[in-house]
Design an enzyme around this catalytic site. Sequence first.
Site, short mmCIF file in Angstrom:
data_model
loop_
_atom_site.label_atom_id
_atom_site.label_comp_id
_atom_site.label_asym_id
_atom_site.label_seq_id
_atom_site.Cartn_x
_atom_site.Cartn_y
_atom_site.Cartn_z
N CYS A 86 0.85 -1.18 0.00
CA CYS A 86 0.00 0.00 0.00
C CYS A 86 0.89 1.23 0.00
CB CYS A 86 -0.90 -0.02 1.24
SG CYS A 86 -2.01 1.39 1.30
N ASN B 168 -2.23 -7.82 0.42
CA ASN B 168 -3.62 -8.25 0.32
C ASN B 168 -3.83 -9.46 1.21
OD1 ASN B 168 -3.03 -6.65 -2.08
ND2 ASN B 168 -5.06 -7.26 -2.75
#
Lengths: 296, 296
Positions: free
Chosen positions: A236, A245
Amino acid sequence: MKKIEIYEVGPRDGFQNVADYIPLETKKKIVEGLLDSGIRHMQITSFVSPKAIPQMKDARELTGYFVDKFPDADFLALVPNLRGAQGAWEAGLKSVSYVVSLGESHNQANIRRTHQESYDELLKIREAYPDLDICLDLATTFGCPFEGKKGAGDVVPFIKPYREAGIKTVNLCDTIGVANPAQVRSIIEAVRTEYPDLELQVHIHDTRNMGMVNTLAAIELGIVKVQSTLGGLGGCPFAPGASGNLATEDLAFMLAEMGYETGVDTPKIVELAKYQAEAIPAGQFSGHLFKIQARD
Amino acid sequence: MKKIEIYEVGPRDGFQNVADYIPLETKKKIVEGLLDSGIRHMQITSFVSPKAIPQMKDARELTGYFVDKFPDADFLALVPNLRGAQGAWEAGLKSVSYVVSLGESHNQANIRRTHQESYDELLKIREAYPDLDICLDLATTFGCPFEGKKGAGDVVPFIKPYREAGIKTVNLCDTIGVANPAQVRSIIEAVRTEYPDLELQVHIHDTRNMGMVNTLAAIELGIVKVQSTLGGLGGCPFAPGASGNLATEDLAFMLAEMGYETGVDTPKIVELAKYQAEAIPAGQFSGHLFKIQARD
C-alpha cells in the site's frame, strides 16, 4: 456445501506493487500454477499506461496467451479508461473491472479524474464496447487516505448512476486496508437493501490484520465472490511497511476447514506461494501458511 | 458500549518462545509499558523449572516487583504443577493459570504427565493453597500436534471433573493455531450449554492467519476476556517459521474501530510493540500495525 469463488487478483494487484519488472515467464508460471491449483476467476493484469505502471507493460501478451489457452477460466483486467477497455477487448477479454475511487481525491491521485469524468468515461466505454461486461471496482469503499473513513451513506448514493448506466456488479474494495467487520456488514447491508439485484464482491487488504475477518464477515452475509492474492502479495503506497492483500491460500484453507467449497487445492497453492516468494524476493507477503516450514 | 478485557500474555507466552534470555530490565520496561497503555490483565510469567525454560528463571523477581507496585492490576502466572503454584503464591500472586493439554500426548510432551496425573496434581494444589484462584488453561483445545483435530465431543467431557474440583474459569487455548471460526463457535456453544455458569476465555494463535477471525468469533458469542501478546510475539515449536500469537495492538485497534471498549490506548501500545521489536530482534512477531511506517 456452500460454494465460494476465490477471485485471484495477484497478477494485477500483487504484481503491480513490485517495483522491478517481473519477467513474463515468471508471471506465466504463476498464472499457470494458479489455474492448476483450481483458481477459475482471475484479474490477470491491468491495461494502463506503461509509463505510469511499467510492471503492466506486458498486459496484452500475458492476457492473449491465457485467454487462448484456458477458454474455461474467467479472466478480467482492471481498466481505468476507454483506452484500457480497448486494450482489454483487443486482447480477447470479455470482462473488465472499471476502477473508480469513492474518495474523489483518491480518484484524482490514482487516475487523474474527477468523479464526473470517471462516470462520463464509463458511458464512453459502454458505447464503444456494448458487449464488454463491466464490473465497477469501487476503490476506497471503506476509507480514503485523504478523506478518511467512508460509510453506507457515502457508498449507496455513489452507486446509483452506475446502476442506471447498467452496471450489474460492484466490487467493494478496501484499497488501503482500513475496514472493520462492523463497517463491512453495515455497508453490504445498506447497499443490498437499496439495490437488491446488484451482485456484490469484496476486495480486502490485510494492512491492519483484518483481511480474514473482514472477508469472512462478507461471506457470512452471503457474498460468494471474494478477492485475494497469492501469498498475500501486495502493499500500500499509503502505508509503507504494511503487509499486502489477503493471502489466497490462507483464505482457501480457512474456508475448507469451515466446510465451504472453493475448488482450490490448498497444499498445491501453498507450494505455489512458496515458489512465488522465491521468484519475487522483493515482494511484500502477508500470507502465513506458506511461511510455515516442514518439521525435520 | 460493550467492554472487552484484553488479557495480555506476552510476558509469558511471548517471552517463552525467545531462545536467548531477555534481560530483566527489558521485561520490566515492557510490562510497565503494557500497564501504561491500559492493560489491566496479564499473565506475567510462568513458574516452571528454570532448567526446562531458562527464559522464566526470573519469575519470582519479575512478579514480586509488579505485584507490589501495581496492586490494582490483575496478574497471573502459568503453572504446570504444585511446585509452580507454590512459587506463584510465594511471589504474591492470588491467581494462576493451571495448564493441562486436551491432547494427552501433548500433555505428556509438554509437562510429562498423564491426564490423571495432571488432575491429581490440581487437587493437591487446591488442598495446599485453598485461597489461590485457579483458571484451567486448556491447551490444544482445538487440535493437538500428535492427535489431530479436537471438537466439542472431546472438550465437554474433559472439563467435567475440573468443574467438580471447583474450577470456575476455563481458557480455551488454540496452542498450535489450528482453530477455525466454525469450530470456535461450536465448541463454545457446546461447553456453555453443558456448563452455563462456567466463565470462558480464549487464547488464539495467529499461526494460520486466523487469530483475529477466531477471536472475534468468540467475542461475538459473548466471550469478554481474550488473550493476545504484544506485537504478536510468540511462535510454535510444532510449526517452525510460523508467526506467533494474535497481536494485542491489532486486536485493540479492531475492537475500538468496531465500537468495543478495551481501555487500551492503541497509539501508545503500537509504539510499545515497536520498542519491543527493537529490544527483542530474534522474536517472531505477527503484528501488522507496528510494522506500518509513518509516511515521509
